[in-house]
Design an enzyme around this catalytic site. Sequence first.
Site, mmCIF file in Angstrom:
data_model
loop_
_atom_site.group_PDB
_atom_site.id
_atom_site.type_symbol
_atom_site.label_atom_id
_atom_site.label_comp_id
_atom_site.label_asym_id
_atom_site.label_seq_id
_atom_site.Cartn_x
_atom_site.Cartn_y
_atom_site.Cartn_z
ATOM 1 N N GLU A 99 6.720 4.109 4.798
ATOM 2 C CA GLU A 99 6.943 5.205 5.810
ATOM 3 C C GLU A 99 8.302 5.528 5.743
ATOM 4 O O GLU A 99 8.719 6.464 6.671
ATOM 5 C CB GLU A 99 6.536 4.780 7.281
ATOM 6 C CG GLU A 99 7.620 3.738 7.781
ATOM 7 C CD GLU A 99 6.918 2.374 7.774
ATOM 8 O OE1 GLU A 99 6.178 2.035 6.835
ATOM 9 O OE2 GLU A 99 7.569 1.702 8.472
ATOM 10 N N ASN A 100 8.989 5.845 4.589
ATOM 11 C CA ASN A 100 10.438 6.294 4.589
ATOM 12 C C ASN A 100 10.468 7.777 5.229
ATOM 13 O O ASN A 100 9.557 8.592 5.118
ATOM 14 C CB ASN A 100 10.834 6.615 3.088
ATOM 15 C CG ASN A 100 10.492 5.175 2.251
ATOM 16 O OD1 ASN A 100 10.987 4.081 2.615
ATOM 17 N ND2 ASN A 100 9.705 5.445 1.250
ATOM 18 N N HIS B 42 -1.505 6.325 8.593
ATOM 19 C CA HIS B 42 -0.969 5.135 8.885
ATOM 20 C C HIS B 42 0.497 5.574 8.743
ATOM 21 O O HIS B 42 1.456 5.442 9.824
ATOM 22 C CB HIS B 42 -1.354 3.949 8.342
ATOM 23 C CG HIS B 42 -0.435 2.665 8.751
ATOM 24 N ND1 HIS B 42 -0.854 1.734 9.411
ATOM 25 C CD2 HIS B 42 0.640 2.275 7.984
ATOM 26 C CE1 HIS B 42 -0.131 0.862 9.398
ATOM 27 N NE2 HIS B 42 1.036 0.923 8.694
ATOM 28 N N GLU B 43 0.989 5.859 7.312
ATOM 29 C CA GLU B 43 2.410 6.167 7.208
ATOM 30 C C GLU B 43 2.829 7.224 8.065
ATOM 31 O O GLU B 43 4.025 7.467 8.457
ATOM 32 C CB GLU B 43 2.546 6.395 5.911
ATOM 33 C CG GLU B 43 2.079 5.094 4.738
ATOM 34 C CD GLU B 43 2.371 3.848 5.301
ATOM 35 O OE1 GLU B 43 3.592 3.754 5.743
ATOM 36 O OE2 GLU B 43 1.706 2.832 4.998
ATOM 37 N N GLU C 272 3.901 -2.291 13.481
ATOM 38 C CA GLU C 272 2.934 -2.324 12.705
ATOM 39 C C GLU C 272 1.524 -2.397 13.507
ATOM 40 O O GLU C 272 0.481 -1.695 13.057
ATOM 41 C CB GLU C 272 2.938 -3.434 11.590
ATOM 42 C CG GLU C 272 3.948 -3.226 10.661
ATOM 43 C CD GLU C 272 3.896 -1.822 10.022
ATOM 44 O OE1 GLU C 272 2.844 -1.373 9.817
ATOM 45 O OE2 GLU C 272 4.958 -1.475 9.277
ATOM 46 N N GLY D 77 0.563 -1.186 0.069
ATOM 47 C CA GLY D 77 -0.072 -0.011 -0.157
ATOM 48 C C GLY D 77 0.844 1.267 0.034
ATOM 49 O O GLY D 77 0.746 2.144 -0.858
ATOM 50 N N ALA D 78 1.833 1.386 0.999
ATOM 51 C CA ALA D 78 2.589 2.495 1.076
ATOM 52 C C ALA D 78 3.713 2.361 2.054
ATOM 53 O O ALA D 78 3.745 1.274 2.762
ATOM 54 C CB ALA D 78 1.813 3.758 1.588
ATOM 55 N N HIS E 50 3.838 6.421 11.552
ATOM 56 C CA HIS E 50 4.922 5.776 11.682
ATOM 57 C C HIS E 50 6.237 6.698 11.997
ATOM 58 O O HIS E 50 7.315 6.089 12.417
ATOM 59 C CB HIS E 50 5.509 4.994 10.335
ATOM 60 C CG HIS E 50 4.611 3.452 10.309
ATOM 61 N ND1 HIS E 50 4.916 2.576 11.401
ATOM 62 C CD2 HIS E 50 4.347 2.990 9.061
ATOM 63 C CE1 HIS E 50 4.384 1.551 10.866
ATOM 64 N NE2 HIS E 50 3.916 1.556 9.584
HETATM 65 N N1 TRP Z 1 5.860 -0.350 6.446
HETATM 66 C C1 TRP Z 1 4.947 -0.460 5.389
HETATM 67 C C2 TRP Z 1 3.488 -0.178 6.067
HETATM 68 O O1 TRP Z 1 3.245 0.824 6.199
HETATM 69 C C3 TRP Z 1 4.617 -2.015 4.670
HETATM 70 C C4 TRP Z 1 5.614 -2.066 3.266
HETATM 71 C C5 TRP Z 1 5.353 -1.095 2.402
HETATM 72 C C6 TRP Z 1 6.157 -3.162 2.833
HETATM 73 N N2 TRP Z 1 5.980 -1.598 1.144
HETATM 74 C C7 TRP Z 1 6.339 -2.999 1.663
HETATM 75 C C8 TRP Z 1 6.428 -4.355 3.410
HETATM 76 C C9 TRP Z 1 7.030 -3.823 0.860
HETATM 77 C C10 TRP Z 1 7.390 -5.250 2.909
HETATM 78 C C11 TRP Z 1 7.684 -5.025 1.501
HETATM 79 O O2 TRP Z 1 2.878 -1.018 6.670
HETATM 80 ZN ZN ZN Z 2 2.777 0.264 8.808
#
Ligand code: TRP
Ligand code: ZN
Length: 877
Positions: free
Chosen positions: A271-272, A304-305, A327, A268-269, A308
């Site tokens: 959180e860098n 959510h992101e 998570e 989905g996305a 994080h």
């Molecule tokens: N940390 C991401 C989240 O917000 C999860 C995630 C995004 C992820 N892309 C990914 C996990 C690729 C594994 C591989 O939940």
């Molecule tokens: Zn997450």
Amino acid sequence: MKESQPSAIYLKDYQVPPFLIDKTELTFDLDETTTVVTSRLHMRRNPASGKSTQPLILDGGPDMKLIGVAMDDYQLPPEEYRLIDDKLIITATADEFLLTCETLIEPQNNTRLEGLYRSSSMFCTQCEAEGFRHITYYLDRPDVMSVFTTTIIADSKRYPVMLSNGNEIERGMTDEGKTFVVWQDPFPKPAYLFALVAGDLAVKDDHFVTMSGRKVALQIFTESHNIDKVDYAMEALKLSMRWDEEVYGREYDLDIFMIVAVDDFNMGAMENKGLNIFNSSCLLASPETTTDDAYLRVEAIVAHEYFHNWSGNRVTCRDWFQLSLKEGFTVFRDQTFSADMHSETVKRVEDVSFLKTAQFAEDAGPMSHPVRPSSFIEISNFYTLTVYEKGAEIVRMIHTLLGAQKFRQGSDLYFERHDGQAVTCDDFIAAMEDASGVDLSHFSRWYSQAGTPVVTAKDEYDAEQGIYRLTLTQETPETPNQPTKLPLHMPVRVGLLDENGNELAAGYQGDASVEHVLDFTQASQVFEFTDVRECPVPSLYRGFSAPVKLRYDYSSENLLTLMSADSDGFNRWSSAQQLAVNELTQLIEQAKSGVELSIHSQLVKGFKRLLSDESLDPAMVALILALPSQAYLSELATSIYPAEIKQARAHLKALLANSLKDEFKKTYQSLNTQVDYEATATEIARRSLKNTTLSYWLETADEQALVAVAEQFSNANNMTDQFAALSIAVQNSHPQADTFMDAFYQQWQNEPLVVNKWLMLSASQERPDALDVVTGLMSHPAFDLKNPNKVRSVLGGFGQSVSAFHNLDGSGYAFLADQIIVLNKRNPQIASRLCTPLTRWKKMQPELSSKMKAQLERIMAEELSKDVYEVISKSLL
Ligand code: TRP
Ligand code: ZN
């Protein structure tokens, strides 16, 4: 089969890193054919490690070419380092040194979508969990935290926008006439939070003033044709930033926060730090192209992101076994945020319904694992519903046990104590205990024990004494590698109702009130309520206060009472579901024995009351009217008969539709107002009930209903209504269904996200030639095997077509296996996720079970990625 099989990694083997990387300096020379990555790692031995002679072992990847490696500017000759199993090993190292590495990568050929890759015209990265090692050699583990400085060099005509984490600190021209930009992130972070983006992107600018008065620049980047669809995400971002200040006291820490939308993304996305990267399906929104569900998803994922940044980035995970630390907590935070923005009860019903359908199924299957797993082969396989959704339930139970105020003190202590650290789930629990004084030692078993507890409730009423005794018994079924289970500590929210549904006050442990939270800790426990005036109807596990399967022998009358009168909105829904499940179970049994289906449905009475009660939230009415899904009924079954479940659902739906035809028609017509689109709770609720009643009305094959569907399809001013009309038409074999499908594609062929919805609906159709339809879609111009959203649309849609996917001849399973085998080589993460339906083979009816198993064995005979190998091999155990 592979000669050497991938091996597992164990939590019990955890050791601190032998080396640390204080500073990481990266340079990317971006190019269409080869990208050169230079890394300068300022390293030293970890004083906490004790292993002072251990060689330096850096993680790498198979598609990376090492050009050269130097230590403190001494270029290492080949005999001074080794490359084994993608790892770079250097035996002789000083206590402190600068390691320089040059690698070549080809982002344009990266179909795994991990590391640096191309999506449409841009470069982007995905490093969680272990993608960074596909970019350069590194200590790619979350407990190695480093300050990153990133230089991006590229042709500024093609890549005018060049982004990385933190702040832009320098910009200029190279001798070759390319542009370079330098970014620096002052916060030490693990490599999984690294990000880079370069492309010709449009930007929407805004800002946010934090609680201490700092001005933060907000930027959302997309390809230029999508920049008109980011306003909603920007508003959601600002709401999230404010909410995290108000509810958790968390302020944003950099001067800039950026989000980029990319089309090709595995999840989905992400959180860098300071530079979130989103699947465009989770960011873009416009009334004409986006349904209400997707609007809410955008808001929740943006939140959510963003959340994080504290629960994940400022405080991160020590190792990947602790994934739920960030998570589970962050899902709990985004669920609460969405509840605060809209309706708490509606949000709770949606989340629980999802948990009970998909997470319960996972926890009952071969991939069942604790929220904190004790081993894994491929970490990407553990971004699961258990880690995310059950993990959030654990945090929610802590919230219930501590109360809001102490929970907040606990989270404050957690963030303060561990800021800048990589920690464990035990550290989270310890902070909650230390701040609240509540002992969570027994409770923490939830992290290590897999499986869904089954709770049986029995009761007795002593009229003479006015005492009501509730006996709760818990048992957790066996799961892989965990044959015996221990009792769990869970909060049970309970209310008692009289026969008219009014709340009965009752004394419990000296407190006389209408609701109590029981501490349920033993295998079996008796709870005694005093001063109970009459024999009560218990309302148990209100708000789904613990993630269990509850067994209590309610009569249909009891369920009708709870459904129409319980003060707990969640349990009103839950009782209606239970009533429907009871009736559907009877119908499924009839279908299995081949008799004609027939039932005297109590739901008719309940639904009739519901439809005439104008005081109710229309969204709740719509949720109650929705019959338990095919997937949920499959989860409940001991042996899954897909065709019979489908038949039972269709029977009950038709019966309800015909019994309440006038009510459905009237409700639809009263809600079918022409107004401008708004993604507000009120309007979403109205559309939801309107479209639910339309679906029932069309079921009666009423001429007027046929016309209403056609009109709504053609005249709708928003995607929610248009797509609802289209799906209803397709599912109920409206005579114009095919015409609508064609018209819809013609209208939206230039909007990829809408085309994805069309692909999914096309693939899910129940028709004799369904398999041909799906095969055709795989070579449709709108399809692209590289794009996970398209793959998910077609194959996910196909999985919903009962007659095609679960065809008794096994052709549906064979088709899915074909696709898994192809994707195993190109994109292992996606291939592995596609295996999920096949992992349920042991629960399928015998004819289907053997067909599924045969496909698992066929896949197992291939040379497999770690991802697919783990899921298939564990399924066959
Ligand atoms: N940390 C991401 C989240 O917000 C999860 C995630 C995004 C992820 N892309 C990914 C996990 C690729 C594994 C591989 O939940
Ligand atoms: Zn997450």
